[in-house]
Each structure stands twice: as structure tokens, then as C-alpha cells.
Design a protein around this motif. Structure first.
Motif, PDB file in Angstrom:
ATOM      1  N   ASP A  79      50.451  24.259  49.671  1.00  0.00           N
ATOM      2  CA  ASP A  79      50.738  25.664  49.356  1.00  0.00           C
ATOM      3  C   ASP A  79      50.320  26.004  47.936  1.00  0.00           C
ATOM      4  O   ASP A  79      49.847  27.096  47.657  1.00  0.00           O
ATOM      5  CB  ASP A  79      52.240  25.954  49.526  1.00  0.00           C
ATOM      6  CG  ASP A  79      52.607  26.021  51.009  1.00  0.00           C
ATOM      7  OD1 ASP A  79      51.686  26.294  51.814  1.00  0.00           O
ATOM      8  OD2 ASP A  79      53.776  25.783  51.350  1.00  0.00           O
ATOM      9  N   LYS A  86      40.651  25.191  55.520  1.00  0.00           N
ATOM     10  CA  LYS A  86      42.093  25.469  55.574  1.00  0.00           C
ATOM     11  C   LYS A  86      42.599  25.382  57.005  1.00  0.00           C
ATOM     12  O   LYS A  86      43.659  24.844  57.263  1.00  0.00           O
ATOM     13  CB  LYS A  86      42.381  26.861  55.004  1.00  0.00           C
ATOM     14  CG  LYS A  86      42.448  26.854  53.495  1.00  0.00           C
ATOM     15  CD  LYS A  86      42.903  28.197  52.963  1.00  0.00           C
ATOM     16  CE  LYS A  86      43.241  28.097  51.498  1.00  0.00           C
ATOM     17  NZ  LYS A  86      43.331  29.403  50.865  1.00  0.00           N
ATOM     18  N   ARG A  99      45.496  22.430  58.054  1.00  0.00           N
ATOM     19  CA  ARG A  99      46.906  22.792  58.266  1.00  0.00           C
ATOM     20  C   ARG A  99      47.456  22.407  59.610  1.00  0.00           C
ATOM     21  O   ARG A  99      46.982  21.946  60.481  1.00  0.00           O
ATOM     22  CB  ARG A  99      47.074  24.305  58.100  1.00  0.00           C
ATOM     23  CG  ARG A  99      47.285  24.614  56.647  1.00  0.00           C
ATOM     24  CD  ARG A  99      47.337  26.107  56.405  1.00  0.00           C
ATOM     25  NE  ARG A  99      46.951  26.384  55.038  1.00  0.00           N
ATOM     26  CZ  ARG A  99      47.809  26.304  54.006  1.00  0.00           C
ATOM     27  NH1 ARG A  99      49.050  25.931  54.195  1.00  0.00           N
ATOM     28  NH2 ARG A  99      47.395  26.571  52.794  1.00  0.00           N
TER      29      ARG A  99
END
Lengths: 174, 250
Positions: free
Chosen positions: A106, A170, A174
Motif C-alpha cells: 500500500d 499491480k 495483488r
């Protein structure tokens, strides 16, 4: 790498540590200011492995010196090394891991990190060209620097690619 | 050294076309280039870097924003005034050399004088000095078609420098050249820059860019980053020695 360079120099003729240190320095155009202790440590290790043997030679007014020569096993190992292509795959795992973690965490900022890395690459390239300008006539260094420059240029191109793919990375991370 | 920038762009916008098909090439870009500075502009194709060069060079006018040349706003000038600035104070070097095919190397170099209504013979010393500087003494009578790419680019650089421009603009000067010819052209840029020439160069070539004091990185019509690569190189010989020792894998 030093062990093979020393073995290669001993394949020409037997020599003692100080001579070898000078020969290594000369081989790299005076650029590798190698520590003589490092030469002796490497020679001792080679001797323990049976690749090098040494004999004490007495000198007037000076301590004995140890003249080293290559053994048959050493010659064999040297030639194996010489005929084997270098096959390091330049996967840049460290750099890629950092980019991926920036995508995963994050608090990560992959775009900012890529910018930082790009700055560093451009600085390194400027350091190389400053050296090239200064030592341009010296062929050993010039070729070495040119090779390093190509690697950095490749990294820069690759960073551009990574930057355009941050969204994809990304998604994967994730 | 003057404190006023040679060229200064402020909140520059350039849009091509109108309505739905409008393409924004520059979106509020600021850039000031100091006297004697070399600035490299890098970025992907289509990011607006060539447009920026054209606007700085008065070839194109911005849709919005200001360009000042030595403190004077170009918007205050008419076409003739802008042409005069371009002709007298700005030198251009292009990727494609843009030499006149029926003129010799020397005549190509002298061309800006002819265009300005001057007589090249009156400036023979300057022309000779430039030909020597770009290393083409024995090639001066050749036509562009008889010269290699690197030689043609060196003719183009000499031509751009003839009228001692305050600003040299170069668009991918090594883009059409092989390694060796590119290195010779880069070396020439390095020398003229060391003599104090102000340069803005658009390039994909990181090696060319690494010779600049400042590299600006463009994305989508904006400057997104700025790097001063030579600051690291100037940290001193010790740092350089360490770099080389590192390269040797010690």
C-alpha cells in the motif's frame, strides 16, 4: 575471477606474488589497483586445492620468496574455464523485486521508484562518459566502460517499459 | 554570464486540430535554459518533445503560454521579427541532416550567409575555422551524396553554428547514425558545449543525454522529471575510481 587471472598468468611462466600483482595491474591498464594480500590469499587457496604449487627461493639480504607455478590440474581447470562461455542471464532480480514490491505494498510508489532508478542510471552513465573522456585513448578501460554503458542503456529502456506497465504489474502483484 | 535565461517557456500549451480530434502536444510546460547550459529532453515518441523544440525555435507558435528569447516575448513580435530571431540567433540540427543535395559541404555550411543576403567570401576565415572544427578539411568540396551520414551531420552542425547562434537546437542528432559516427557527433557537441554554447537536444540516446547538465523527462506534453546527471560525475576522481574498481568485479 581473480583466481583464474592468476592461473592464466602463471600458465605463461612461474612467478611470485609481487610480480603477479604488477602483471594484473598492467593487464587492466593500471586500473585494477589490487591488494597484494588478496593475491597471496588467493594463491594459498589455489595451492591447497592442488592447482598451484610453490617453491621457496633464497635471496641475498631479503627473506626467501615463494615462486608459484601452475600444476597439471591447474592447467586443466584454467582451460576448462577459458573455453566455457559466460552465461549469466541478466535477470536483474533485485531491481525487479523492488518494482514488484512497490506495486504490492500500500505504501509502495512504483512510479517514484522507477524515476529514482532512472536518475541513478543516468548519473552512472554520466560518470562513465566522464571517465571515457578522461581515459579515452586507453583501450582496455575504454572497452570496459563501453560495455558497462550498454548495460545501463538497456536498463533505462527496460525501466521505460516497466513504467508503462505499472497498472498490469499491480494487477498481478495483488 | 547573464542571469537572464537564453530561452524561457512558461505555461506552454500546443494543440493540433480542433474539437473532438484535437491533440494536445504540450500541456502547460515550463522550461528555462540558462546561458551556456546543455539541456537534454527525453521521453517516448509522441510525448511532445519535438513540438517543444519547434516552439522554442520559433518554427511553431504555442496555442497558449509564453516563450521569451533573452527576456523578450516572442508573442510581441510579428512573423518578420520571429524569422529574424530564428535566422540570427538560433541554429538547428535535425536527425535527417537536411543538406541541399546540389551544394558542396562548404557551400552548405555557408548557406545561412547567402540566405541572409551576405557574401560568404567576406567570412571565409569563419567558414574555414568551422570546417576544421568539424574535421572535414579534406571533404569540403564533396556533395552530401558523397559523404557518410556522420560527415553530413557534421556539415549540418557547422552550418547551424555559422552565425554563432545564442541557442543551438538539435532533434535526435545521432538518431540516423551508427555507433562510431554517433560517438564522433556526440564528441563534437561536447566540445562546442565546453566552449560555452547553449544547447537543447531532443534525444532517445541516453548516452547523448548523459553529457547534458540537465535532462528533462517528458510524458504526454509535460515535464515529469528532471535529472542532473553530471552532479554525480563531478563528485571527484575518488568516486570515479571506485566506479571502475566496482566494474572490474573486485
Amino acid at each position: 575471477m581473480l583466481r583464474y587471472i592468476l592461473m592464466g598468468l602463471l600458465a605463461r611462466r612461474p612467478a611470485h606474488g609481487y610480480e603477479l600483482r604488477a602483471a594484473v595491474s598492467e593487464m587492466f591498464g593500471g586500473r585494477w589497483d589490487i591488494n597484494v594480500g588478496q593475491v597471496y590469499t588467493t594463491l594459498s587457496r589455489l595451492e591447497r586445492s592442488g592447482l598451484v604449487e610453490s617453491e621457496r627461493v633464497a635471496q641475498d639480504n631479503f627473506p626467501d620468496r615463494r615462486v608459484c607455478s601452475l600444476t597439471e590440474a591447474g592447467t586443466e581447470e584454467l582451460f576448462d574455464w577459458l573455453i566455457t562461455p559466460v552465461d549469466e542471464m541478466p535477470l536483474k532480480q533485485d531491481l525487479f523485486a523492488k518494482i514488484l514490491l512497490h506495486c504490492l505494498l500500500d505504501a509502495g510508489d512504483p512510479a517514484a521508484f522507477i524515476r529514482l532508478q532512472r536518475q541513478r542510471c543516468l548519473e552512472l552513465l554520466a560518470q562513465l562518459s566522464a571517465l571515457e573522456t578522461r581515459d579515452g585513448t586507453e583501450p582496455v578501460t575504454a572497452l570496459l566502460l563501453e560495455g558497462a554503458g550498454y548495460h545501463i542503456e538497456a536498463d533505462l529502456r527496460w525501466l521505460d517499459r516497466c513504467e508503462t506497465r505499472i497498472a498490469d504489474l499491480k494487477g498481478v502483484a495483488r | 554570464m547573464s542571469s537572464c535565461p537564453v530561452v524561457e517557456a512558461e505555461a506552454l500549451f500546443k494543440t493540433y486540430g480542433e474539437g473532438d480530434t484535437a491533440v494536445a502536444a504540450l500541456r502547460g510546460l515550463d522550461l528555462a535554459v540558462a546561458e551556456g547550459e546543455m539541456v537534454a529532453v527525453m521521453g517516448p515518441s509522441g510525448c511532445g518533445k519535438s513540438t517543444l523544440l519547434h516552439v522554442l525555435g520559433t518554427v511553431e507558435t504555442p496555442t497558449r503560454g509564453t516563450v521569451r528569447f533573452r527576456g523578450r516575448s516572442l508573442a510581441d513580435l510579428d512573423d518578420r521579427g520571429r524569422t529574424a530571431i530564428r535566422r540570427d540567433h538560433i541554429g538547428f540540427v535535425f536527425q535527417a541532416f537536411n543538406l541541399v543535395p546540389v551544394l558542396s559541404a562548404e557551400e552548405n555550411i555557408a548557406l545561412p550567409l547567402i540566405v541572409a543576403g551576405d557574401r560568404p567570401k567576406l567570412h571565409q576565415d569563419r567558414i574555414d575555422a568551422l570546417i576544421a572544427e568539424v574535421g572535414l578539411d579534406d571533404r569540403r568540396d564533396k556533395l552530401p551524396s558523397q559523404l557518410s551520414g556522420g560527415e553530413q551531420q557534421r556539415v549540418a552542425i557547422a552550418r547551424a553554428l555559422l552565425r554563432e547562434p545564442g541557442l543551438l537546437l538539435a532533434d535526435e542528432p545521432t538518431g540516423s547514425l551508427d555507433q562510431a559516427a554517433g560517438a564522433a557527433v556526440l564528441d563534437l557537441f561536447r566540445r562546442i558545449h565546453e566552449r560555452g554554447q547553449t544547447i537543447v537536444v531532443v534525444t532517445h540516446d541516453a548516452k547523448v543525454a548523459s553529457h547534458a547538465e540537465r535532462i528533462v523527462i517528458m510524458r504526454d506534453g509535460e515535464i515529469v522529471d528532471e535529472v542532473r546527471p553530471r552532479a554525480a560525475a563531478a563528485r571527484g576522481p575518488k568516486a570515479l575510481e571506485t566506479t571502475v574498481t566496482g566494474l572490474l568485479g573486485r
